[in-house]
Each structure stands twice: as structure tokens, then as C-alpha cells.
Design a protein around this motif. Structure first.
Motif, PDB file in Angstrom:
ATOM      1  N   GLU A 132      25.153   2.963  -1.850  1.00  0.00           N
ATOM      2  CA  GLU A 132      26.509   2.466  -2.115  1.00  0.00           C
ATOM      3  C   GLU A 132      26.790   1.210  -1.285  1.00  0.00           C
ATOM      4  OE1 GLU A 132      30.130   2.170  -3.943  1.00  0.00           O
ATOM      5  OE2 GLU A 132      28.625   3.668  -4.418  1.00  0.00           O
ATOM      6  N   ALA A 133      26.359   1.209  -0.035  1.00  0.00           N
ATOM      7  CA  ALA A 133      26.547   0.036   0.820  1.00  0.00           C
ATOM      8  C   ALA A 133      25.783  -1.162   0.253  1.00  0.00           C
ATOM      9  CB  ALA A 133      26.090   0.339   2.243  1.00  0.00           C
ATOM     10  N   MET A 134      24.572  -0.921  -0.220  1.00  0.00           N
ATOM     11  CA  MET A 134      23.780  -1.994  -0.805  1.00  0.00           C
ATOM     12  C   MET A 134      24.466  -2.532  -2.065  1.00  0.00           C
ATOM     13  SD  MET A 134      19.778  -1.982  -2.051  1.00  0.00           S
ATOM     14  CE  MET A 134      19.345  -0.981  -0.653  1.00  0.00           C
ATOM     15  N   ALA A 135      24.985  -1.639  -2.885  1.00  0.00           N
ATOM     16  CA  ALA A 135      25.690  -2.064  -4.099  1.00  0.00           C
ATOM     17  C   ALA A 135      26.909  -2.913  -3.744  1.00  0.00           C
ATOM     18  CB  ALA A 135      26.110  -0.846  -4.917  1.00  0.00           C
TER      19      ALA A 135
ATOM     20  N   ALA B 242      27.308 -11.428  -5.446  1.00  0.00           N
ATOM     21  CA  ALA B 242      27.479 -11.916  -6.814  1.00  0.00           C
ATOM     22  C   ALA B 242      28.820 -12.622  -6.974  1.00  0.00           C
ATOM     23  CB  ALA B 242      27.352 -10.767  -7.805  1.00  0.00           C
ATOM     24  N   LEU B 243      29.839 -12.061  -6.353  1.00  0.00           N
ATOM     25  CA  LEU B 243      31.164 -12.679  -6.424  1.00  0.00           C
ATOM     26  C   LEU B 243      31.168 -14.040  -5.713  1.00  0.00           C
ATOM     27  CD1 LEU B 243      34.086 -12.359  -7.329  1.00  0.00           C
ATOM     28  CD2 LEU B 243      34.545 -11.218  -5.154  1.00  0.00           C
TER      29      LEU B 243
ATOM     30  N   ALA C 102      22.247 -11.913 -12.284  1.00  0.00           N
ATOM     31  CA  ALA C 102      21.146 -11.022 -11.915  1.00  0.00           C
ATOM     32  C   ALA C 102      21.531 -10.138 -10.730  1.00  0.00           C
ATOM     33  CB  ALA C 102      19.895 -11.832 -11.592  1.00  0.00           C
ATOM     34  N   ILE C 103      22.197 -10.725  -9.761  1.00  0.00           N
ATOM     35  CA  ILE C 103      22.627  -9.954  -8.589  1.00  0.00           C
ATOM     36  C   ILE C 103      23.650  -8.907  -9.002  1.00  0.00           C
ATOM     37  CG2 ILE C 103      23.803 -10.079  -6.360  1.00  0.00           C
ATOM     38  CD1 ILE C 103      22.547 -12.895  -6.047  1.00  0.00           C
ATOM     39  N   ARG C 104      24.567  -9.277  -9.874  1.00  0.00           N
ATOM     40  CA  ARG C 104      25.568  -8.317 -10.353  1.00  0.00           C
ATOM     41  C   ARG C 104      24.898  -7.167 -11.095  1.00  0.00           C
ATOM     42  NH1 ARG C 104      28.323 -10.162 -15.181  1.00  0.00           N
ATOM     43  NH2 ARG C 104      26.563  -9.039 -16.004  1.00  0.00           N
ATOM     44  N   ASP C 105      23.894  -7.482 -11.913  1.00  0.00           N
ATOM     45  CA  ASP C 105      23.182  -6.441 -12.656  1.00  0.00           C
ATOM     46  C   ASP C 105      22.465  -5.476 -11.711  1.00  0.00           C
ATOM     47  OD1 ASP C 105      24.076  -7.554 -15.008  1.00  0.00           O
ATOM     48  OD2 ASP C 105      22.161  -8.527 -15.502  1.00  0.00           O
ATOM     49  N   ILE C 106      21.911  -5.995 -10.642  1.00  0.00           N
ATOM     50  CA  ILE C 106      21.261  -5.134  -9.651  1.00  0.00           C
ATOM     51  C   ILE C 106      22.310  -4.247  -8.979  1.00  0.00           C
ATOM     52  CG2 ILE C 106      19.960  -5.075  -7.489  1.00  0.00           C
ATOM     53  CD1 ILE C 106      18.646  -7.747  -8.432  1.00  0.00           C
ATOM     54  N   ALA C 107      23.473  -4.813  -8.672  1.00  0.00           N
ATOM     55  CA  ALA C 107      24.552  -4.024  -8.064  1.00  0.00           C
ATOM     56  C   ALA C 107      24.970  -2.887  -8.988  1.00  0.00           C
ATOM     57  CB  ALA C 107      25.751  -4.915  -7.737  1.00  0.00           C
TER      58      ALA C 107
ATOM     59  N   VAL D  38      24.790   2.992 -10.525  1.00  0.00           N
ATOM     60  CA  VAL D  38      24.290   4.060 -11.399  1.00  0.00           C
ATOM     61  C   VAL D  38      23.413   5.011 -10.594  1.00  0.00           C
ATOM     62  CG1 VAL D  38      22.801   4.558 -13.384  1.00  0.00           C
ATOM     63  CG2 VAL D  38      24.477   2.709 -13.515  1.00  0.00           C
ATOM     64  N   ARG D  39      22.586   4.458  -9.735  1.00  0.00           N
ATOM     65  CA  ARG D  39      21.714   5.294  -8.885  1.00  0.00           C
ATOM     66  C   ARG D  39      22.547   6.195  -7.975  1.00  0.00           C
ATOM     67  NH1 ARG D  39      17.715   8.455  -8.504  1.00  0.00           N
ATOM     68  NH2 ARG D  39      16.683   8.459  -6.492  1.00  0.00           N
ATOM     69  N   VAL D  40      23.653   5.680  -7.460  1.00  0.00           N
ATOM     70  CA  VAL D  40      24.547   6.484  -6.625  1.00  0.00           C
ATOM     71  C   VAL D  40      25.062   7.683  -7.418  1.00  0.00           C
ATOM     72  CG1 VAL D  40      26.814   6.526  -5.509  1.00  0.00           C
ATOM     73  CG2 VAL D  40      25.226   4.672  -5.019  1.00  0.00           C
TER      74      VAL D  40
END
Length: 75
Positions: free
Chosen positions: A20-23, A30-31, A41-46, A51-53
Motif C-alpha cells: 500500500e505504501a508503494m502504491a 504519477a501525479l 505507466a507509473i499510474r498503471d503500476i500503482a 489490486v495486489r493489496v
């Protein structure tokens, strides 16, 4: 078995917090880079981290339920 389940619950809890911290960091980046092409791309990774959380939270909830069933509180 009890100690193993408790340890796994602790690991899952830690992973949830870290992911969650990484997201949050990625979303902030991204902002900040919103006018750059890399921002998407950064937003998509976030988003994938968020989703992983949710997946990890589901695993933790299932493990807690299993733990409660195996080791009920004795009052």
C-alpha cells in the motif's frame, strides 16, 4: 500449526502495509509527473499494486477465518 499461521498472518499484514505504501508513492509520482509520458505507466503500476493489496487482504481474511475455526477462543 498455530505459530505458523500466526507468522503467516504477520507476514501478510506486513506485505499489505508495504505494498500500500508503494502504491501511494507511485501514485504521488504519477501525479507529480502528470505532464510526462511516463506518468501513465507509473499510474498503471500503482493501480496494479492496489489490486495486489486487495488480493493480500482477501488471503489474510481467509487465513484469519481458518485460524478462528481451528483455534476458537475459550472464554
Amino acid at each position: 500449526m498455530r505459530k505458523t499461521m500466526l507468522k503467516l498472518m504477520g507476514i501478510l499484514s506486513h506485505d499489505i502495509i508495504a505494498t500500500e505504501a508503494m502504491a501511494n508513492e507511485l501514485a504521488g509520482a504519477a501525479l507529480a509527473l502528470s505532464d510526462q509520458p511516463e506518468a501513465i505507466a507509473i499510474r498503471d503500476i500503482a493501480v496494479s499494486k492496489r489490486v495486489r493489496v486487495i488480493e493480500l487482504q482477501g488471503k489474510l481474511a481467509a487465513l484469519r477465518e481458518d485460524y478462528a475455526a481451528r483455534f476458537p477462543l475459550k472464554l
